[in-house]
Write an enzyme that holds these catalytic residues in place. Structure first.
Site, PDB file in Angstrom:
ATOM      1  N   ASN A   1      -6.517   2.843 -12.115  1.00  0.00           N
ATOM      2  CA  ASN A   1      -5.344   1.742 -11.933  1.00  0.00           C
ATOM      3  C   ASN A   1      -3.966   2.613 -12.121  1.00  0.00           C
ATOM      4  O   ASN A   1      -3.816   3.371 -13.098  1.00  0.00           O
ATOM      5  CB  ASN A   1      -5.508   0.346 -12.680  1.00  0.00           C
ATOM      6  CG  ASN A   1      -4.488  -0.444 -12.244  1.00  0.00           C
ATOM      7  OD1 ASN A   1      -4.264  -0.852 -11.183  1.00  0.00           O
ATOM      8  ND2 ASN A   1      -3.912  -1.213 -13.243  1.00  0.00           N
TER       9      ASN A   1
ATOM     10  N   HIS B   1      -0.148   1.144 -13.412  1.00  0.00           N
ATOM     11  CA  HIS B   1       0.656  -0.140 -13.642  1.00  0.00           C
ATOM     12  C   HIS B   1       2.084   0.569 -13.848  1.00  0.00           C
ATOM     13  O   HIS B   1       2.460   1.531 -14.413  1.00  0.00           O
ATOM     14  CB  HIS B   1       0.191  -0.341 -14.987  1.00  0.00           C
ATOM     15  CG  HIS B   1       0.973  -1.493 -15.683  1.00  0.00           C
ATOM     16  ND1 HIS B   1       0.723  -2.717 -15.227  1.00  0.00           N
ATOM     17  CD2 HIS B   1       1.806  -1.791 -16.449  1.00  0.00           C
ATOM     18  CE1 HIS B   1       1.481  -3.530 -15.618  1.00  0.00           C
ATOM     19  NE2 HIS B   1       2.119  -2.891 -16.576  1.00  0.00           N
TER      20      HIS B   1
ATOM     21  N   GLY C   1       0.718  -1.036  -0.155  1.00  0.00           N
ATOM     22  CA  GLY C   1       0.113   0.122  -0.205  1.00  0.00           C
ATOM     23  C   GLY C   1       0.833   1.091  -0.071  1.00  0.00           C
ATOM     24  O   GLY C   1       0.411   2.335   0.581  1.00  0.00           O
ATOM     25  N   SER C   2       2.132   1.420  -0.668  1.00  0.00           N
ATOM     26  CA  SER C   2       2.704   2.523  -0.864  1.00  0.00           C
ATOM     27  C   SER C   2       1.996   3.701  -1.406  1.00  0.00           C
ATOM     28  O   SER C   2       2.083   4.865  -1.293  1.00  0.00           O
ATOM     29  CB  SER C   2       4.133   2.291  -1.142  1.00  0.00           C
ATOM     30  OG  SER C   2       4.182   2.090  -2.469  1.00  0.00           O
ATOM     31  N   ASN C   3       1.296   2.966  -2.355  1.00  0.00           N
ATOM     32  CA  ASN C   3       0.685   4.135  -3.289  1.00  0.00           C
ATOM     33  C   ASN C   3      -0.667   4.758  -2.564  1.00  0.00           C
ATOM     34  O   ASN C   3      -0.935   6.041  -2.587  1.00  0.00           O
ATOM     35  CB  ASN C   3       0.058   3.589  -4.683  1.00  0.00           C
ATOM     36  CG  ASN C   3       1.272   3.619  -5.710  1.00  0.00           C
ATOM     37  OD1 ASN C   3       1.249   4.583  -6.133  1.00  0.00           O
ATOM     38  ND2 ASN C   3       1.813   2.352  -6.081  1.00  0.00           N
TER      39      ASN C   3
HETATM   40  C1  GRF Z   1       3.025  -0.885  -7.835  1.00  0.00           C
HETATM   41  O1  GRF Z   1       4.054  -1.092  -8.419  1.00  0.00           O
HETATM   42  C2  GRF Z   1       1.689  -0.523  -8.838  1.00  0.00           C
HETATM   43  O2  GRF Z   1       2.201  -0.073 -10.080  1.00  0.00           O
HETATM   44  C3  GRF Z   1       1.463  -2.027  -9.093  1.00  0.00           C
HETATM   45  O3  GRF Z   1       1.322  -2.687  -7.990  1.00  0.00           O
HETATM   46  C4  GRF Z   1       2.466  -1.864  -7.167  1.00  0.00           C
HETATM   47  C5  GRF Z   1       1.555  -1.656  -5.579  1.00  0.00           C
HETATM   48  O4  GRF Z   1       2.562  -1.230  -4.672  1.00  0.00           O
HETATM   49  N1  GRF Z   1       0.018  -1.921  -9.728  1.00  0.00           N
HETATM   50  P1  GRF Z   1       2.083  -0.683  -3.494  1.00  0.00           P
HETATM   51  O5  GRF Z   1       1.063  -1.584  -2.779  1.00  0.00           O
HETATM   52  O6  GRF Z   1       1.222   0.582  -3.762  1.00  0.00           O
HETATM   53  O7  GRF Z   1       3.304  -0.299  -2.717  1.00  0.00           O
END
Ligand code: GRF
Length: 217
Positions: free
Chosen positions: A114, A116, A18-20
């Site tokens: 999303n 990617h 969940g870093s995003n």
């Molecule tokens: C990211 O690299 C994103 O591009 C892909 O999955 C990964 C998720 O990373 N879809 P995080 O869980 O948000 O750290």
């Protein structure tokens, strides 16, 4: 004018660290993203993303697909008990490792986004970093896109480019791309929250958008 409007209500679906999600929460906290994460949902009860949500008092829901008889039933549950119950306006996939099906995408048509870790349409699906290194490209990056029923095929909102270095491993390339992911995902959501994004067929139009305004801030 915007002060009269309510923040965009986001449901975040995440399967892992969940870093995003964290980048989105940080942008909201810093006033760079006019949104509110109303619920975080995971297909993996161990996902650290759920922990991040809980620590900020955001409802965190683990919904296991294996507890349902079909994908349609699972998605119905995600929709009703999570996204609709919390009145989510946009669904944000942040490392969600499943393909969404028609039940979900019909209800949230052009309202699921999303990220990617490659420059789509190159290297869709799993192991995007490995695919990029093995192919020998000099540049890769990340793509924020609307989700349709294909695998990473929906209309593209924003992209960012990074170089691929000769000695890159999957890990080092992923690290470099992740920095850009954390920058452009909140930025794309802010454009949506401000009503600046329109989908026209397979192209996304962004009001007052110029490539340089996004890349060189
Ligand atoms: C990211 O690299 C994103 O591009 C892909 O999955 C990964 C998720 O990373 N879809 P995080 O869980 O948000 O750290």
């Amino acid at each position: 004018m915007d002060s009269e409007k309510q923040p965009l209500r986001l449901a975040v679906l995440a399967s892992g660290r969940g870093s995003n999600l964290q980048a989105i929460l940080d942008s909201i906290r810093d006033g760079d993203l006019f949104a509110k994460v109303v619920v975080v949902i995971s297909d993996n009860p161990e996902a650290y993303a759920l922990e991040r949500a809980r620590s900020q008092g955001i409802p965190a829901v683990a919904a296991l697909p294996s507890a349902y008889t079909s994908k349609a039933e699972y998605e119905q549950q995600l929709l009703a008990a999570s996204c609709e119950a919390y009145q989510a306006e946009v669904v944000v996939l942040a490392g969600y490792m499943r393909l969404l099906g028609s039940v979900f995408l019909t209800k949230y048509h052009n309202r699921v986004v999303n990220i990617h870790p490659a420059l789509l349409p190159a290297f869709p699906g799993l192991h995007a970093h490995r695919q990029a290194i093995e192919y020998g490209v000099r540049f890769s990056g990340c793509t924020v896109h609307f989700v349709d029923q294909g695998m990473d095929t929906g209309p593209i909102i924003l992209q960012a480019v990074v170089s691929v270095e000769p000695d890159d491993t999957e890990e080092t390339l992923a690290e470099r791309i992740l920095i850009e992911e954390h920058r452009i995902y909140p930025q794309a959501l802010e454009l949506i929250a401000r009503g600046k994004v329109r989908v026209e067929g397979r192209r996304v139009q962004i009001d007052s958008y110029t490539v340089t305004s996004i890349i060189h801030e």
